[in-house]
Design a protein around this motif. Structure first.
Motif, PDB file in Angstrom:
ATOM      1  N   VAL A 175       0.835  -1.199   0.000  1.00  0.00           N
ATOM      2  CA  VAL A 175       0.000   0.000   0.000  1.00  0.00           C
ATOM      3  C   VAL A 175       0.874   1.255   0.000  1.00  0.00           C
ATOM      4  CG1 VAL A 175      -1.663   1.354   1.356  1.00  0.00           C
ATOM      5  CG2 VAL A 175      -2.007  -1.097   1.053  1.00  0.00           C
ATOM      6  N   GLU A 176       1.956   1.242   0.780  1.00  0.00           N
ATOM      7  CA  GLU A 176       2.874   2.398   0.805  1.00  0.00           C
ATOM      8  C   GLU A 176       3.521   2.597  -0.562  1.00  0.00           C
ATOM      9  OE1 GLU A 176       5.472   1.541   4.048  1.00  0.00           O
ATOM     10  OE2 GLU A 176       3.895   1.817   5.556  1.00  0.00           O
ATOM     11  N   ALA A 177       3.919   1.493  -1.210  1.00  0.00           N
ATOM     12  CA  ALA A 177       4.512   1.591  -2.545  1.00  0.00           C
ATOM     13  C   ALA A 177       3.494   2.121  -3.549  1.00  0.00           C
ATOM     14  CB  ALA A 177       5.037   0.222  -2.977  1.00  0.00           C
ATOM     15  N   ALA A 178       2.253   1.633  -3.454  1.00  0.00           N
ATOM     16  CA  ALA A 178       1.198   2.095  -4.353  1.00  0.00           C
ATOM     17  C   ALA A 178       0.911   3.575  -4.139  1.00  0.00           C
ATOM     18  CB  ALA A 178      -0.066   1.272  -4.133  1.00  0.00           C
ATOM     19  N   SER A 179       0.967   4.009  -2.888  1.00  0.00           N
ATOM     20  CA  SER A 179       0.740   5.419  -2.571  1.00  0.00           C
ATOM     21  C   SER A 179       1.733   6.316  -3.297  1.00  0.00           C
ATOM     22  CB  SER A 179       0.831   5.628  -1.053  1.00  0.00           C
ATOM     23  OG  SER A 179       0.854   6.998  -0.737  1.00  0.00           O
ATOM     24  N   GLU A 180       3.003   5.902  -3.306  1.00  0.00           N
ATOM     25  CA  GLU A 180       4.029   6.690  -3.991  1.00  0.00           C
ATOM     26  C   GLU A 180       3.791   6.698  -5.503  1.00  0.00           C
ATOM     27  OE1 GLU A 180       6.260   8.657  -2.520  1.00  0.00           O
ATOM     28  OE2 GLU A 180       5.212   8.039  -0.683  1.00  0.00           O
ATOM     29  N   LYS A 181       3.427   5.543  -6.049  1.00  0.00           N
ATOM     30  CA  LYS A 181       3.170   5.461  -7.486  1.00  0.00           C
ATOM     31  C   LYS A 181       1.983   6.336  -7.877  1.00  0.00           C
ATOM     32  CE  LYS A 181       3.679   1.937 -10.104  1.00  0.00           C
ATOM     33  NZ  LYS A 181       3.640   0.638 -10.820  1.00  0.00           N
ATOM     34  N   LEU A 182       0.970   6.376  -7.015  1.00  0.00           N
ATOM     35  CA  LEU A 182      -0.213   7.184  -7.301  1.00  0.00           C
ATOM     36  C   LEU A 182       0.112   8.675  -7.277  1.00  0.00           C
ATOM     37  CD1 LEU A 182      -2.741   5.033  -5.275  1.00  0.00           C
ATOM     38  CD2 LEU A 182      -2.924   5.523  -7.721  1.00  0.00           C
ATOM     39  N   LYS A 183       0.965   9.075  -6.338  1.00  0.00           N
ATOM     40  CA  LYS A 183       1.375  10.491  -6.308  1.00  0.00           C
ATOM     41  C   LYS A 183       2.143  10.847  -7.576  1.00  0.00           C
ATOM     42  CE  LYS A 183       2.848  10.283  -1.910  1.00  0.00           C
ATOM     43  NZ  LYS A 183       3.401  10.674  -0.589  1.00  0.00           N
ATOM     44  N   GLU A 184       3.012   9.951  -8.014  1.00  0.00           N
ATOM     45  CA  GLU A 184       3.768  10.184  -9.251  1.00  0.00           C
ATOM     46  C   GLU A 184       2.831  10.260 -10.449  1.00  0.00           C
ATOM     47  OE1 GLU A 184       6.513   6.954  -9.450  1.00  0.00           O
ATOM     48  OE2 GLU A 184       7.587   7.561  -7.623  1.00  0.00           O
ATOM     49  N   ALA A 185       1.722   9.514 -10.375  1.00  0.00           N
ATOM     50  CA  ALA A 185       0.775   9.462 -11.497  1.00  0.00           C
ATOM     51  C   ALA A 185      -0.222  10.617 -11.492  1.00  0.00           C
ATOM     52  CB  ALA A 185       0.029   8.133 -11.478  1.00  0.00           C
ATOM     53  N   GLY A 186      -0.178  11.469 -10.458  1.00  0.00           N
ATOM     54  CA  GLY A 186      -1.034  12.645 -10.473  1.00  0.00           C
ATOM     55  C   GLY A 186      -2.025  12.788  -9.338  1.00  0.00           C
ATOM     56  N   ALA A 187      -1.997  11.892  -8.349  1.00  0.00           N
ATOM     57  CA  ALA A 187      -2.900  12.051  -7.200  1.00  0.00           C
ATOM     58  C   ALA A 187      -2.597  13.369  -6.490  1.00  0.00           C
ATOM     59  CB  ALA A 187      -2.742  10.891  -6.238  1.00  0.00           C
ATOM     60  N   LYS A 188      -3.646  14.108  -6.133  1.00  0.00           N
ATOM     61  CA  LYS A 188      -3.433  15.367  -5.404  1.00  0.00           C
ATOM     62  C   LYS A 188      -2.809  15.105  -4.043  1.00  0.00           C
ATOM     63  CE  LYS A 188      -7.169  18.118  -7.391  1.00  0.00           C
ATOM     64  NZ  LYS A 188      -8.478  18.761  -7.122  1.00  0.00           N
ATOM     65  N   ARG A 189      -3.279  14.023  -3.417  1.00  0.00           N
ATOM     66  CA  ARG A 189      -2.802  13.727  -2.067  1.00  0.00           C
ATOM     67  C   ARG A 189      -3.102  12.274  -1.763  1.00  0.00           C
ATOM     68  NH1 ARG A 189      -4.780  15.491   3.414  1.00  0.00           N
ATOM     69  NH2 ARG A 189      -6.732  16.004   2.397  1.00  0.00           N
ATOM     70  N   THR A 190      -2.255  11.646  -0.959  1.00  0.00           N
ATOM     71  CA  THR A 190      -2.546  10.316  -0.427  1.00  0.00           C
ATOM     72  C   THR A 190      -2.346  10.377   1.086  1.00  0.00           C
ATOM     73  OG1 THR A 190      -0.275   9.485  -0.686  1.00  0.00           O
ATOM     74  CG2 THR A 190      -1.780   9.156  -2.548  1.00  0.00           C
ATOM     75  N   VAL A 191      -3.238   9.743   1.818  1.00  0.00           N
ATOM     76  CA  VAL A 191      -3.190   9.790   3.283  1.00  0.00           C
ATOM     77  C   VAL A 191      -3.307   8.369   3.831  1.00  0.00           C
ATOM     78  CG1 VAL A 191      -4.239  10.705   5.382  1.00  0.00           C
ATOM     79  CG2 VAL A 191      -4.275  12.066   3.271  1.00  0.00           C
ATOM     80  N   MET A 192      -2.260   7.900   4.506  1.00  0.00           N
ATOM     81  CA  MET A 192      -2.344   6.596   5.161  1.00  0.00           C
ATOM     82  C   MET A 192      -3.343   6.706   6.307  1.00  0.00           C
ATOM     83  SD  MET A 192      -0.321   4.685   3.390  1.00  0.00           S
ATOM     84  CE  MET A 192      -0.198   3.211   4.416  1.00  0.00           C
ATOM     85  N   LEU A 193      -4.273   5.756   6.398  1.00  0.00           N
ATOM     86  CA  LEU A 193      -5.335   5.820   7.395  1.00  0.00           C
ATOM     87  C   LEU A 193      -4.935   5.115   8.687  1.00  0.00           C
ATOM     88  CD1 LEU A 193      -8.458   5.103   5.139  1.00  0.00           C
ATOM     89  CD2 LEU A 193      -7.397   7.298   5.710  1.00  0.00           C
ATOM     90  N   ASN A 194      -5.445   5.650   9.784  1.00  0.00           N
ATOM     91  CA  ASN A 194      -5.158   5.065  11.098  1.00  0.00           C
ATOM     92  C   ASN A 194      -6.181   3.970  11.380  1.00  0.00           C
ATOM     93  OD1 ASN A 194      -4.208   4.584  13.686  1.00  0.00           O
ATOM     94  ND2 ASN A 194      -5.332   6.301  14.589  1.00  0.00           N
ATOM     95  N   VAL A 195      -5.961   2.814  10.764  1.00  0.00           N
ATOM     96  CA  VAL A 195      -6.877   1.687  10.930  1.00  0.00           C
ATOM     97  C   VAL A 195      -6.085   0.474  11.393  1.00  0.00           C
ATOM     98  CG1 VAL A 195      -8.554   2.486   9.227  1.00  0.00           C
ATOM     99  CG2 VAL A 195      -6.627   1.068   8.492  1.00  0.00           C
ATOM    100  N   SER A 196      -6.823  -0.517  11.910  1.00  0.00           N
ATOM    101  CA  SER A 196      -6.154  -1.676  12.503  1.00  0.00           C
ATOM    102  C   SER A 196      -5.987  -2.835  11.537  1.00  0.00           C
ATOM    103  CB  SER A 196      -6.927  -2.148  13.743  1.00  0.00           C
ATOM    104  OG  SER A 196      -8.268  -2.431  13.405  1.00  0.00           O
ATOM    105  N   GLY A 197      -6.407  -2.652  10.274  1.00  0.00           N
ATOM    106  CA  GLY A 197      -6.271  -3.760   9.336  1.00  0.00           C
ATOM    107  C   GLY A 197      -6.572  -3.356   7.917  1.00  0.00           C
TER     108      GLY A 197
END
Length: 310
Positions: A175-197
């Motif tokens: 998910v962290e790797a995908a987050s970086e790829k999405l930002k490179e692809a044009g996502a305005k923002r990505t936010v890791m969520l504080n969830v337990s799973g």
């Protein structure tokens, strides 16, 4: 004549004190809390009324949140129906689907509360803490996100919430790797969520299978009105489909945006969000400005909404 949908929020809407004013002002709402407290007395180490009404360190833990939120939403529904507001269809986001089924007449309130307590435990315990993650992605369409994460093993879409807000889920590193790829692809923002799973990911397939076994022992009833399933975003009219859909829902994407778009296309023009907060109303502002959304999250809202819709 308006076509009305009752819609119910998912996990994350909970807050301390939720529903206390309903408990104090409505005998029927109080009966729901009292029923839930009795139903869960031997299954939880805290009274559900204390869980909802008073400061504690458990309300935000999945195994407790789900029972607390479903109890509250069902308690808020009763006086609204008594005031003369009835839905033509119901829908709920993830956890909220259990409220939608109960409000549609397909499930006893007591069974809904017991089921989500078990669901919460299964979801929290199936994947060890730290192994899964979720990330909100802003500013990209579902199709764009799907194209980017297609090559990242272990990541999928958890929630199609509304235009510009999609949540991905899966193994933490992926998910962290995908987050970086999405930002490179044009996502305005990505936010890791504080969830337990990694909720609504294939990693929870085992939890869905175990939930299916629990569901086997639950008696459902014919639906008084249809409800919308998160799995397909379509209306369910046959209660015989419900158990399989609820089991699948644990590990499949929540198609909320598509659900709301389908209801609007079918003539629903009035949505009543029942539960704490205004999350679903916020999503609807981005889905369509052509419908009316009411919120019932405080006792005073019941009379306002009833006067507007009766």
């Amino acid at each position: 004549m308006s076509r009305i949908a009752f819609i119910y929020p998912g996990q994350g809407a909970q807050k301390c004190g939720m529903g206390q004013d309903f408990y104090e002002n409505s005998a029927s709402a109080r009966a729901v809390y009292d029923m839930a407290a009795e139903a869960l007395r031997d299954e939880m180490d805290i009274d559900v009324r204390d869980l909802c009404f008073h400061e504690n360190d458990k309300l935000d833990l999945t195994e407790y949140t789900q029972a607390a939120l479903v109890t509250t939403c069902l308690a808020m529904t009763r006086p609204l129906v008594e005031a003369g507001v009835r839905p033509d269809v119901t829908a709920g986001l993830s956890l909220g689907e259990y409220c939608a089924i109960a409000a549609a007449g397909g499930m006893k309130e007591e069974d809904a509360v017991r089921l989500v307590r078990k669901r919460g435990l299964l979801m929290q315990n199936t994947v060890p803490a730290g192994e899964g993650a979720m990330c909100a992605v802003m500013g990209m369409t579902g199709g764009e996100i799907e194209n980017v994460i297609r090559d990242v093993e272990g990541v999928s879409v958890a929630n199609y919430n509304c235009p510009g807000q999609i949540v991905i889920t899966g193994a933490a590193g992926a998910v962290e790797a995908a987050s970086e790829k999405l930002k490179e692809a044009g996502a305005k923002r990505t936010v890791m969520l504080n969830v337990s799973g990694p909720f609504h990911s294939p990693m929870l397939k085992k939890a869905g299978e175990e939930l299916a076994q629990v569901l086997e022992g639950v008696e459902l009833s014919p639906l008084a009105v249809p409800y919308v399933t998160n799995v397909t975003a379509q209306q369910v009219t046959d209660i015989g489909q419900t158990k399989a859909l609820l089991a699948e829902q644990v590990s499949s994407s929540v198609r909320w945006q598509q659900s709301m778009e389908n209801l609007i296309a079918e003539g629903v023009d009035t949505f009543v969000e029942i539960g704490p907060g205004r999350t679903l109303a916020g999503f609807m502002r981005k889905i369509s400005r052509d419908v009316t959304v009411y919120n019932v999250g405080a006792w005073a809202d019941v009379e306002k909404v009833a006067q507007a819709l009766k």
